[in-house]
Design a protein around this motif. Structure first.
Motif, PDB file in Angstrom:
ATOM      1  N   THR A 116      -3.738   4.676  -2.810  1.00 13.65           N
ATOM      2  CA  THR A 116      -4.640   5.515  -2.014  1.00 13.65           C
ATOM      3  C   THR A 116      -4.757   6.919  -2.595  1.00 13.65           C
ATOM      4  O   THR A 116      -3.860   7.408  -3.277  1.00 13.65           O
ATOM      5  CB  THR A 116      -4.144   5.622  -0.560  1.00 13.65           C
ATOM      6  OG1 THR A 116      -2.862   6.268  -0.555  1.00 13.65           O
ATOM      7  CG2 THR A 116      -4.030   4.258   0.080  1.00 13.65           C
ATOM      8  N   GLU A 117      -5.868   7.536  -2.297  1.00 16.34           N
ATOM      9  CA  GLU A 117      -6.096   8.918  -2.696  1.00 16.34           C
ATOM     10  C   GLU A 117      -5.063   9.816  -2.020  1.00 16.34           C
ATOM     11  O   GLU A 117      -4.743   9.649  -0.849  1.00 16.34           O
ATOM     12  CB  GLU A 117      -7.503   9.338  -2.271  1.00 16.34           C
ATOM     13  CG  GLU A 117      -7.882  10.736  -2.671  1.00 16.34           C
ATOM     14  CD  GLU A 117      -9.336  11.036  -2.361  1.00 16.34           C
ATOM     15  OE1 GLU A 117      -9.729  12.190  -2.539  1.00 16.34           O
ATOM     16  OE2 GLU A 117     -10.075  10.119  -1.955  1.00 16.34           O
ATOM     17  N   ALA A 133       0.743   5.505   0.442  1.00 18.29           N
ATOM     18  CA  ALA A 133      -0.018   6.691   0.834  1.00 18.29           C
ATOM     19  C   ALA A 133       0.922   7.885   0.834  1.00 18.29           C
ATOM     20  O   ALA A 133       2.127   7.739   1.033  1.00 18.29           O
ATOM     21  CB  ALA A 133      -0.625   6.499   2.224  1.00 18.29           C
ATOM     22  N   ILE A 155      -9.533   4.213  -2.475  1.00 16.96           N
ATOM     23  CA  ILE A 155      -8.449   3.254  -2.633  1.00 16.96           C
ATOM     24  C   ILE A 155      -8.732   2.407  -3.872  1.00 16.96           C
ATOM     25  O   ILE A 155      -9.804   1.822  -4.006  1.00 16.96           O
ATOM     26  CB  ILE A 155      -8.321   2.336  -1.402  1.00 16.96           C
ATOM     27  CG1 ILE A 155      -8.025   3.155  -0.159  1.00 16.96           C
ATOM     28  CG2 ILE A 155      -7.230   1.282  -1.627  1.00 16.96           C
ATOM     29  CD1 ILE A 155      -7.998   2.347   1.129  1.00 16.96           C
ATOM     30  N   ALA A 213       0.861  -1.192   0.000  1.00 20.66           N
ATOM     31  CA  ALA A 213       0.000   0.000   0.000  1.00 20.66           C
ATOM     32  C   ALA A 213       0.891   1.234   0.000  1.00 20.66           C
ATOM     33  O   ALA A 213       1.934   1.258   0.647  1.00 20.66           O
ATOM     34  CB  ALA A 213      -0.896   0.001   1.227  1.00 20.66           C
TER      35      ALA A 213
END
Length: 89
Positions: free
Chosen positions: A75-76, A17, A57, A15
């Motif tokens: 992710t945004e 971010a 997401i 992930a």
């Protein structure tokens, strides 16, 4: 959730971010093999303007080189100019 239920073990999750427009989607596309002369997959959307491409997401699942699957979570971006104080509060 239905997409993730189709994935067999082992699963590796990556992930990313961070601030908006800093290359998160581009980086994940590189990891997934979606960029380059031999790219055969379509990954996360990327843009050339200051507008955000990712909302919430986005999930992309690809086969790992050592078996199993890799689940990429894009992710945004944080602090987008399109957001105001009430966004996601």
């Amino acid at each position: 959730i239905a997409l993730l239920e189709l994935v067999s073990a082992p699963v590796q999750v990556i992930a990313v971010a961070g601030l908006y427009r800093t290359g998160k989607s581009f980086f994940l596309n590189l990891l997934a093999g979606c960029i380059g002369p031999h790219a055969s997959k379509r990954g996360f959307g990327v843009g050339s303007t200051s507008e955000s491409c990712t909302r919430g997401i986005d999930v992309f699942i690809t086969e790992g080189k050592c078996g199993g699957h890799i689940v990429l979570l894009d992710t945004e971006g944080l602090a987008s100019m399109e957001q105001d104080e009430a966004y996601d509060a």
